[in-house]
Design an enzyme around this catalytic site. Structure first.
Site, PDB file in Angstrom:
ATOM      1  CD  GLU A 121      -2.037  -1.175   3.064  1.00  0.00           C
ATOM      2  OE1 GLU A 121      -2.705  -2.136   3.430  1.00  0.00           O
ATOM      3  OE2 GLU A 121      -1.688  -0.260   3.820  1.00  0.00           O
ATOM      4  CB  CYS A 134       2.646   7.041   3.753  1.00  0.00           C
ATOM      5  SG  CYS A 134       2.975   5.699   4.895  1.00  0.00           S
ATOM      6  CB  CYS A 141       6.818  -6.100   8.329  1.00  0.00           C
ATOM      7  SG  CYS A 141       8.067  -5.288   9.363  1.00  0.00           S
ATOM      8  CB  CYS A 145       5.418  -4.427  16.027  1.00  0.00           C
ATOM      9  SG  CYS A 145       7.143  -3.954  15.754  1.00  0.00           S
ATOM     10  CB  CYS A 148       2.239  -3.316  13.375  1.00  0.00           C
ATOM     11  SG  CYS A 148       2.472  -2.954  11.619  1.00  0.00           S
ATOM     12  N   GLY A 196       6.441  -2.692   5.964  1.00  0.00           N
ATOM     13  CA  GLY A 196       7.838  -3.120   5.940  1.00  0.00           C
ATOM     14  C   GLY A 196       8.759  -2.330   6.837  1.00  0.00           C
ATOM     15  CB  SER A 253       8.841   2.559  15.733  1.00  0.00           C
ATOM     16  OG  SER A 253       8.489   3.136  14.493  1.00  0.00           O
ATOM     17  CG  ASN A 333      -6.039   2.921  12.833  1.00  0.00           C
ATOM     18  OD1 ASN A 333      -7.150   2.505  13.152  1.00  0.00           O
ATOM     19  ND2 ASN A 333      -5.788   3.495  11.682  1.00  0.00           N
ATOM     20  CB  CYS A 376       1.262   0.120   9.432  1.00  0.00           C
ATOM     21  SG  CYS A 376       2.663  -0.786   8.964  1.00  0.00           S
TER      22      CYS A 376
END
Ligand code: SAH
Length: 384
Positions: A121, A134, A141, A145, A148, A196, A253, A333, A376
């Protein structure tokens, strides 16, 4: 082996980390693209097609300056040359699958299919004073995490420099053609905050950045300060990035100021600890003179306690004057099926107040595109 022996063996040979730096073997590579090559490589490629060397620059001007990849629009080139050059050096790398809009069309998210079916995306966001794309740097990935969406599916593969640059060119084209409300404009910023971990795909990411900052006709002529690389904190790669002499903005992060919680939220922390990551971020700021951004997703009752704000302020200030850093709080989110949710407003406000009381510049991220799964990886996750 007894339990005791097993746990001793375990401490000598710790469980492998959920890190995947290398491309899985045996996969086909994306077709080679102009943006995968440097100026010399482009000349060699043009000559290999039986074209004069200067055709490489002509083609680059079409792609990076005029944002054109259709041979019909390249009228300064002989028709046969155009077709050869485009077929060889401008293969279509991204096929749009779906596009979603929010904020009156000023936020546009696109789901792309890559040559091998992988989905990624990108999100274009237009603000009064700038336009930001973005971008994704990997399909999936490997950083795992738990909050995510992309982290849940694991790594499929690294993206090529061409696949990364194509997302930027598409955003630049949309701006130049006036496709985004507000009239024709310029793409000014790129953030590596899509799918990623950019520092786990270092070579392609730095190659893509070189092309973004290269002046016309060799690249997009963007300013390095308008490019932000966001990372979980792969320490050796951050040092390497500082060595490149391209002062892009670094975002780390962090998400927790203490190792106990960060080990859980950002599993790579078991390899590089909070202090390793903050120290290398400080060093990056010192060497590049760019203020580092600390990203902190605010997760209700997990990492948003007032004492953690105090600790975060102390950790950052222990590396010297606060002017090297600012904190960017991101309301979580929530991803589908997750028990975690965004912090209460009052906890968020207290967190900001505590950091500011310690003199740390702090902002709360504008949450654009929530209704289009702006976070993400969420769009690709619902499509697979
Ligand atoms: N791998 C890189 C870049 C991609 S994610 C990194 O981790 O920095 C970009 C940012 O979005 C990171 O700060 C990431 O932690 C954050 N993020 C991921 N999922 C999120 C979610 N569900 N809510 C809020 N922020 C999220």
């Amino acid at each position: 082996m007894s339990d005791a022996q097993q746990s001793r063996a375990g401490s000598v040979n710790p469980t492998p980390l959920p890190l995947v730096f290398d491309q899985p073997r045996g996969r086909r590579k994306p077709p080679r693209h102009l943006a995968d090559l440097d100026a010399d490589g482009r000349t060699v490629a043009a000559e290999a097609l039986g074209e004069p060397a200067y055709r490489a620059k002509q083609l680059a001007r079409h792609y990076f300056t005029r944002l054109v990849d259709d041979p019909a629009d390249m009228t300064d080139l002989p028709a046969a040359s155009r077709d050869r050059l485009v077929a060889d050096l401008l293969p279509a790398l991204l096929t749009p699958v779906r596009s979603l809009e929010a904020d009156g069309g000023t936020t546009r998210k696109t789901l792309w299919r890559l040559f091998d079916g992988a989905l990624v995306e990108s999100v274009l966001m237009r603000y009064p004073d700038r336009a930001t794309i973005c971008v994704s740097s990997q399909a999936g990935c490997g950083m795992a995490c738990p909050f995510c969406a992309t982290g849940q599916g694991g790594l499929q593969r690294n993206m090529s420099a061409g696949e990364i640059v194509e997302q930027v060119v598409d955003g630049a084209r949309a701006m130049a053609r006036g496709d985004v409300p507000g009239g024709a404009g310029r793409l000014s910023n790129v953030v590596f905050m899509g799918m990623g971990e950019p520092m786990a795909n270092y070579k392609a990411v730095i190659g893509a950045i070189r092309t973004m900052v290269a002046p016309a006709p060799d690249g997009l002529g963007m300013s390095a300060r308008g490019i932000t690389v966001s990372t979980v904190g792969l320490v050796p790669r951050i040092n390497q990035l500082a060595d490149e002499d391209i002062p892009v903005t670094l975002a780390v992060s962090l998400h927790a100021p203490d190792d106990e919680l960060r080990d859980e939220l950002v599993p790579v922390n078991t390899r590089w600890k909070v202090h390793d990551v903050v120290a290398v971020a400080w060093e990056y700021a010192r060497r590049t003179k760019r203020r580092v951004s600390i990203e902190y997703a605010m997760i209700k009752d997990i990492n948003d306690q007032a004492w953690r704000a105090d600790l975060l302020g102390d950790v950052l200030r222990s590396y010297g004057d606060w002017s090297w850093v600012h904190v960017n709080l991101i309301p979580l989110n929530p991803t589908p099926g997750s028990i975690w949710t965004a912090s209460r407003r009052e906890d968020e406000a207290e967190f900001v107040r505590r950091l500011q009381a310690k003199g740390v510049p702090t902002t709360v991220r504008d949450t654009r595109g929530r209704e289009i799964d702006g976070a993400c990886g969420q769009l690709a996750a619902t499509d697979t």
